[in-house]
Design a protein around this motif. Structure first.
Motif, PDB file in Angstrom:
ATOM      1  N   LYS A 156      46.108  35.167  33.129  1.00  0.00           N
ATOM      2  CA  LYS A 156      46.581  36.248  32.499  1.00  0.00           C
ATOM      3  C   LYS A 156      45.915  37.497  32.413  1.00  0.00           C
ATOM      4  O   LYS A 156      46.191  38.731  32.788  1.00  0.00           O
ATOM      5  CB  LYS A 156      47.026  35.888  30.755  1.00  0.00           C
ATOM      6  CG  LYS A 156      48.356  34.932  31.027  1.00  0.00           C
ATOM      7  CD  LYS A 156      48.565  34.567  29.397  1.00  0.00           C
ATOM      8  CE  LYS A 156      49.586  33.606  29.499  1.00  0.00           C
ATOM      9  NZ  LYS A 156      49.927  33.082  28.238  1.00  0.00           N
ATOM     10  N   ASN A 157      44.429  37.461  32.222  1.00  0.00           N
ATOM     11  CA  ASN A 157      43.626  38.413  32.313  1.00  0.00           C
ATOM     12  C   ASN A 157      43.417  39.358  33.732  1.00  0.00           C
ATOM     13  O   ASN A 157      43.509  40.496  33.886  1.00  0.00           O
ATOM     14  CB  ASN A 157      42.047  37.802  31.706  1.00  0.00           C
ATOM     15  CG  ASN A 157      42.162  37.632  30.235  1.00  0.00           C
ATOM     16  OD1 ASN A 157      43.180  38.091  29.474  1.00  0.00           O
ATOM     17  ND2 ASN A 157      41.098  37.043  29.859  1.00  0.00           N
ATOM     18  N   LEU A 158      43.654  38.176  34.636  1.00  0.00           N
ATOM     19  CA  LEU A 158      43.464  38.583  36.006  1.00  0.00           C
ATOM     20  C   LEU A 158      44.575  39.440  36.628  1.00  0.00           C
ATOM     21  O   LEU A 158      44.630  40.382  37.082  1.00  0.00           O
ATOM     22  CB  LEU A 158      42.947  37.399  36.851  1.00  0.00           C
ATOM     23  CG  LEU A 158      41.547  36.887  36.717  1.00  0.00           C
ATOM     24  CD1 LEU A 158      41.743  35.369  37.309  1.00  0.00           C
ATOM     25  CD2 LEU A 158      40.678  37.694  37.576  1.00  0.00           C
ATOM     26  N   GLU A 159      45.642  38.832  36.143  1.00  0.00           N
ATOM     27  CA  GLU A 159      46.944  39.310  36.298  1.00  0.00           C
ATOM     28  C   GLU A 159      47.237  40.742  35.834  1.00  0.00           C
ATOM     29  O   GLU A 159      47.708  41.829  36.467  1.00  0.00           O
ATOM     30  CB  GLU A 159      48.120  38.552  35.786  1.00  0.00           C
ATOM     31  CG  GLU A 159      49.521  38.952  36.178  1.00  0.00           C
ATOM     32  CD  GLU A 159      50.650  37.581  35.740  1.00  0.00           C
ATOM     33  OE1 GLU A 159      51.456  37.429  36.550  1.00  0.00           O
ATOM     34  OE2 GLU A 159      50.527  37.173  34.616  1.00  0.00           O
ATOM     35  N   ALA A 160      46.625  40.942  34.698  1.00  0.00           N
ATOM     36  CA  ALA A 160      46.851  42.359  34.034  1.00  0.00           C
ATOM     37  C   ALA A 160      45.910  43.255  34.756  1.00  0.00           C
ATOM     38  O   ALA A 160      46.195  44.548  34.799  1.00  0.00           O
ATOM     39  CB  ALA A 160      46.205  42.187  32.431  1.00  0.00           C
ATOM     40  N   ILE A 161      44.669  43.003  35.149  1.00  0.00           N
ATOM     41  CA  ILE A 161      43.839  43.835  35.891  1.00  0.00           C
ATOM     42  C   ILE A 161      44.455  44.359  37.353  1.00  0.00           C
ATOM     43  O   ILE A 161      44.221  45.229  37.482  1.00  0.00           O
ATOM     44  CB  ILE A 161      42.405  43.195  36.056  1.00  0.00           C
ATOM     45  CG1 ILE A 161      41.712  43.122  34.473  1.00  0.00           C
ATOM     46  CG2 ILE A 161      41.459  44.239  36.959  1.00  0.00           C
ATOM     47  CD1 ILE A 161      40.293  42.304  34.694  1.00  0.00           C
ATOM     48  N   LEU A 162      45.067  43.142  37.860  1.00  0.00           N
ATOM     49  CA  LEU A 162      45.625  43.401  39.321  1.00  0.00           C
ATOM     50  C   LEU A 162      46.686  44.534  39.021  1.00  0.00           C
ATOM     51  O   LEU A 162      46.839  45.308  39.832  1.00  0.00           O
ATOM     52  CB  LEU A 162      46.183  41.954  39.710  1.00  0.00           C
ATOM     53  CG  LEU A 162      45.148  41.239  40.451  1.00  0.00           C
ATOM     54  CD1 LEU A 162      45.740  39.596  40.193  1.00  0.00           C
ATOM     55  CD2 LEU A 162      44.741  41.661  41.699  1.00  0.00           C
ATOM     56  N   ALA A 163      47.394  44.158  37.938  1.00  0.00           N
ATOM     57  CA  ALA A 163      48.793  45.052  37.547  1.00  0.00           C
ATOM     58  C   ALA A 163      48.283  46.470  37.271  1.00  0.00           C
ATOM     59  O   ALA A 163      48.841  47.254  38.018  1.00  0.00           O
ATOM     60  CB  ALA A 163      49.311  44.682  36.436  1.00  0.00           C
ATOM     61  N   GLN A 164      47.030  46.718  36.643  1.00  0.00           N
ATOM     62  CA  GLN A 164      46.538  47.835  36.646  1.00  0.00           C
ATOM     63  C   GLN A 164      46.145  48.446  38.049  1.00  0.00           C
ATOM     64  O   GLN A 164      46.323  49.932  37.985  1.00  0.00           O
ATOM     65  CB  GLN A 164      45.354  48.021  35.654  1.00  0.00           C
ATOM     66  CG  GLN A 164      44.836  49.405  35.237  1.00  0.00           C
ATOM     67  CD  GLN A 164      45.646  49.853  34.236  1.00  0.00           C
ATOM     68  OE1 GLN A 164      46.613  49.447  33.506  1.00  0.00           O
ATOM     69  NE2 GLN A 164      45.724  51.434  34.405  1.00  0.00           N
ATOM     70  N   ALA A 165      45.847  48.024  38.657  1.00  0.00           N
ATOM     71  CA  ALA A 165      45.657  48.283  40.201  1.00  0.00           C
ATOM     72  C   ALA A 165      46.787  48.520  41.302  1.00  0.00           C
ATOM     73  O   ALA A 165      46.802  48.807  42.235  1.00  0.00           O
ATOM     74  CB  ALA A 165      44.535  47.564  40.840  1.00  0.00           C
ATOM     75  N   GLY A 166      48.058  48.120  40.617  1.00  0.00           N
ATOM     76  CA  GLY A 166      49.268  48.126  41.293  1.00  0.00           C
ATOM     77  C   GLY A 166      49.232  46.740  42.455  1.00  0.00           C
ATOM     78  O   GLY A 166      50.054  46.879  43.476  1.00  0.00           O
ATOM     79  N   MET A 167      48.648  45.808  41.987  1.00  0.00           N
ATOM     80  CA  MET A 167      48.672  44.500  42.888  1.00  0.00           C
ATOM     81  C   MET A 167      49.254  43.250  42.028  1.00  0.00           C
ATOM     82  O   MET A 167      49.389  43.609  40.846  1.00  0.00           O
ATOM     83  CB  MET A 167      47.236  44.395  43.187  1.00  0.00           C
ATOM     84  CG  MET A 167      46.845  45.538  44.441  1.00  0.00           C
ATOM     85  SD  MET A 167      45.130  44.927  44.755  1.00  0.00           S
ATOM     86  CE  MET A 167      44.310  46.528  45.307  1.00  0.00           C
ATOM     87  N   THR A 168      49.256  42.273  42.758  1.00  0.00           N
ATOM     88  CA  THR A 168      49.758  41.057  42.342  1.00  0.00           C
ATOM     89  C   THR A 168      48.728  40.080  42.618  1.00  0.00           C
ATOM     90  O   THR A 168      47.953  40.320  43.642  1.00  0.00           O
ATOM     91  CB  THR A 168      51.131  40.640  42.388  1.00  0.00           C
ATOM     92  OG1 THR A 168      51.377  40.494  43.885  1.00  0.00           O
ATOM     93  CG2 THR A 168      52.002  41.598  42.283  1.00  0.00           C
ATOM     94  N   PHE A 169      48.959  38.843  42.400  1.00  0.00           N
ATOM     95  CA  PHE A 169      48.104  37.591  42.940  1.00  0.00           C
ATOM     96  C   PHE A 169      48.335  37.514  44.437  1.00  0.00           C
ATOM     97  O   PHE A 169      47.506  36.817  45.246  1.00  0.00           O
ATOM     98  CB  PHE A 169      48.564  36.467  42.338  1.00  0.00           C
ATOM     99  CG  PHE A 169      47.771  36.401  40.821  1.00  0.00           C
ATOM    100  CD1 PHE A 169      46.555  36.310  40.528  1.00  0.00           C
ATOM    101  CD2 PHE A 169      48.938  36.261  39.568  1.00  0.00           C
ATOM    102  CE1 PHE A 169      45.995  36.023  39.415  1.00  0.00           C
ATOM    103  CE2 PHE A 169      48.105  35.933  38.369  1.00  0.00           C
ATOM    104  CZ  PHE A 169      46.748  36.054  38.280  1.00  0.00           C
ATOM    105  N   LYS A 170      49.594  38.006  44.818  1.00  0.00           N
ATOM    106  CA  LYS A 170      49.650  38.065  46.339  1.00  0.00           C
ATOM    107  C   LYS A 170      48.764  38.913  47.278  1.00  0.00           C
ATOM    108  O   LYS A 170      48.466  38.624  48.489  1.00  0.00           O
ATOM    109  CB  LYS A 170      51.229  38.645  46.915  1.00  0.00           C
ATOM    110  CG  LYS A 170      52.309  37.383  46.367  1.00  0.00           C
ATOM    111  CD  LYS A 170      53.689  37.839  46.729  1.00  0.00           C
ATOM    112  CE  LYS A 170      54.684  36.749  46.428  1.00  0.00           C
ATOM    113  NZ  LYS A 170      56.024  37.159  46.913  1.00  0.00           N
ATOM    114  N   ASN A 171      48.017  40.007  46.628  1.00  0.00           N
ATOM    115  CA  ASN A 171      47.098  40.615  47.101  1.00  0.00           C
ATOM    116  C   ASN A 171      45.804  39.874  47.187  1.00  0.00           C
ATOM    117  O   ASN A 171      44.768  40.628  47.822  1.00  0.00           O
ATOM    118  CB  ASN A 171      46.961  42.078  46.222  1.00  0.00           C
ATOM    119  CG  ASN A 171      48.253  42.791  46.566  1.00  0.00           C
ATOM    120  OD1 ASN A 171      49.177  42.596  45.568  1.00  0.00           O
ATOM    121  ND2 ASN A 171      48.305  43.514  47.632  1.00  0.00           N
ATOM    122  N   VAL A 172      45.365  38.804  46.364  1.00  0.00           N
ATOM    123  CA  VAL A 172      44.193  38.099  46.312  1.00  0.00           C
ATOM    124  C   VAL A 172      43.907  37.327  47.564  1.00  0.00           C
ATOM    125  O   VAL A 172      44.500  36.725  47.945  1.00  0.00           O
ATOM    126  CB  VAL A 172      44.234  37.054  45.209  1.00  0.00           C
ATOM    127  CG1 VAL A 172      42.794  36.490  44.881  1.00  0.00           C
ATOM    128  CG2 VAL A 172      44.477  38.051  43.795  1.00  0.00           C
TER     129      VAL A 172
END
Length: 126
Positions: free
Chosen positions: A55-71
């Motif tokens: 969830k923490n990683l997801e929040a940081i990705l979202a702040q950057a306009g990304m999702t786990f699909k971008n990882v």
């Protein structure tokens, strides 16, 4: 040029580092531990801890306009490799099975705040 990525939906850095840096379309996310950003408390037990880290990683990705699909890359640190199966099942549930990132998982003797798990990620803008 790099851009600092920060959100209050993930725990604040506990040292001289940023939650994440975006440079040339690549997002470098610092290792996340199972601190609940709302309460400031640690989630204990590998299942709850893994969910909180994701969830923490997801929040940081979202702040950057990304999702786990971008990882494109993840690094997982476990205090006990016996937790691998439980962690792996929860970790996988957050990801698209069509685009799993590259990854390594290593056992370590100690992690910040004596937690059981820490995960860092690298993502790329598409």
């Amino acid at each position: 040029m790099k851009k600092i990525i920060s959100t209050d939906k993930a725990p604040a850095a506990i040292g001289p580092y940023s939650q994440a840096n975006l440079a040339n379309g690549i997002l470098y996310i610092s290792g996340q531990i199972p601190v609940n950003a709302e309460t400031g408390k640690l989630e204990e037990g590998i299942e709850k801890a893994t969910h909180q880290v994701m969830k923490n990683l997801e929040a940081i990705l979202a702040q950057a306009g990304m999702t786990f699909k971008n990882v494109v890359k993840a690094t997982i640190f476990l205090k006990n490799m016996d937790d691998f199966s439980a962690m792996n099942e929860i970790y996988a549930s957050y990801l698209d099975p069509e685009s799993f990132p590259a990854r390594e998982t290593v056992q370590v003797s100690c992690l910040p705040k004596n937690v059981d798990i820490e995960i860092s990620m690298i993502a790329h803008e598409n």
